[in-house]
Design a protein around this motif. Structure first.
Motif, short mmCIF file in Angstrom:
data_model
loop_
_atom_site.label_atom_id
_atom_site.label_comp_id
_atom_site.label_asym_id
_atom_site.label_seq_id
_atom_site.Cartn_x
_atom_site.Cartn_y
_atom_site.Cartn_z
N UNK A 211 0.84 -1.20 0.00
CA UNK A 211 0.00 0.00 0.00
C UNK A 211 0.87 1.25 0.00
N UNK A 212 1.92 1.26 0.82
CA UNK A 212 2.83 2.41 0.86
C UNK A 212 3.48 2.62 -0.51
N UNK A 213 3.85 1.53 -1.17
CA UNK A 213 4.45 1.61 -2.50
C UNK A 213 3.50 2.27 -3.49
N UNK A 214 2.24 1.83 -3.51
CA UNK A 214 1.26 2.40 -4.44
C UNK A 214 0.94 3.86 -4.11
N UNK A 215 0.89 4.20 -2.84
CA UNK A 215 0.64 5.59 -2.45
C UNK A 215 1.81 6.47 -2.89
N UNK A 216 3.04 5.96 -2.75
CA UNK A 216 4.21 6.71 -3.19
C UNK A 216 4.19 6.95 -4.70
N UNK A 217 3.63 6.02 -5.45
CA UNK A 217 3.55 6.18 -6.89
C UNK A 217 2.52 7.25 -7.27
N UNK A 218 1.43 7.32 -6.53
CA UNK A 218 0.33 8.22 -6.90
C UNK A 218 0.47 9.63 -6.32
N UNK A 219 1.01 9.74 -5.11
CA UNK A 219 1.14 11.04 -4.45
C UNK A 219 2.60 11.48 -4.46
N UNK A 220 2.86 12.78 -4.37
CA UNK A 220 4.25 13.26 -4.38
C UNK A 220 4.91 13.13 -3.00
N UNK A 221 4.87 11.93 -2.44
CA UNK A 221 5.49 11.67 -1.14
C UNK A 221 6.30 10.38 -1.23
N UNK A 222 7.17 10.18 -0.25
CA UNK A 222 7.99 8.98 -0.21
C UNK A 222 7.86 8.37 1.19
N UNK A 223 6.80 7.58 1.38
CA UNK A 223 6.59 6.91 2.66
C UNK A 223 7.65 5.84 2.85
N UNK A 224 8.24 5.80 4.03
CA UNK A 224 9.23 4.78 4.36
C UNK A 224 8.87 4.12 5.67
N UNK A 225 9.26 2.87 5.83
CA UNK A 225 8.96 2.12 7.05
C UNK A 225 9.63 2.80 8.24
N UNK A 226 8.85 3.08 9.26
CA UNK A 226 9.37 3.73 10.46
C UNK A 226 9.76 2.68 11.49
N UNK A 227 10.88 2.92 12.16
CA UNK A 227 11.30 2.02 13.24
C UNK A 227 10.41 2.21 14.46
N UNK A 228 9.83 3.40 14.58
CA UNK A 228 8.95 3.70 15.71
C UNK A 228 7.53 3.28 15.37
N UNK A 229 7.22 2.03 15.71
CA UNK A 229 5.87 1.55 15.48
C UNK A 229 4.94 2.09 16.57
#
Length: 163
Positions: free
Chosen positions: A30-48
């Motif tokens: 989901x994060x990958x697809x959102x990054x493709x569609x929106x001008x953002x770069x979501x990355x996995x956070x260590x702080x869950x």
């Protein structure tokens, strides 16, 4: 002597938008697809996001992006997870005595929205972002079935969104 009064009402202001997402996708996809569609770069956070409940402790996965140009924080948070408990059965002396069973309980970040799979929390927007446009873009992702804005006044467990 002067009396100083603090007004805690200032800290109760909600400065974020919350979008609920219904999908069967894994969080990283989901994060990958959102990054493709929106001008953002979501990355996995260590702080869950960690939640403590009576059944135990669980952590919800979180993907994070900070837009330094507009000072906006983007968080993609999982809403559903499971807590596992070990339960020892020692009732009688037979073939199945001393068996440890693992019981899982479904836990929600926001229990009021049990059907939502993920939340996209956009902080410090202050009318710089068009939320309805973001919802339209998210709806174009093929594996997403529903996207809607959550009324933050309906949320009883707002403290779970503080991270």
């Amino acid at each position: 002597m002067a009396i100083h009064k603090l007004d805690l009402g200032e800290f109760d202001e909600i400065d974020y938008n919350l979008i609920a997402i219904h999908t069967a996708l894994e969080d990283y996809r989901l994060a990958f697809f959102i990054n493709q569609k929106l001008p953002i770069i979501l990355g996995k956070s260590k702080d869950e996001v960690q939640i403590n409940i009576k059944e135990g402790e669980t952590k919800f996965s979180r993907f994070y992006y900070y837009d330094s140009e507009n000072a906006i924080s983007w968080n993609l948070i999982q809403n559903k997870n499971e807590v596992y408990q070990d339960q020892k059965k020692d009732i009688a002396q037979n073939l199945f005595s001393n068996i440890t069973m693992e019981i899982s309980t479904k836990v929600y970040l926001l229990p009021e929205f049990k059907k939502a799979d993920y939340f996209l929390k956009i902080e410090n927007t202050q009318d710089t972002i068009n939320v309805s446009k973001i919802k339209e873009i998210l709806n174009t992702i093929e594996s997403i079935s529903t996207v809607y804005t959550v009324d933050t006044n309906q949320i009883k467990s707002k403290n779970n969104l503080i991270f």
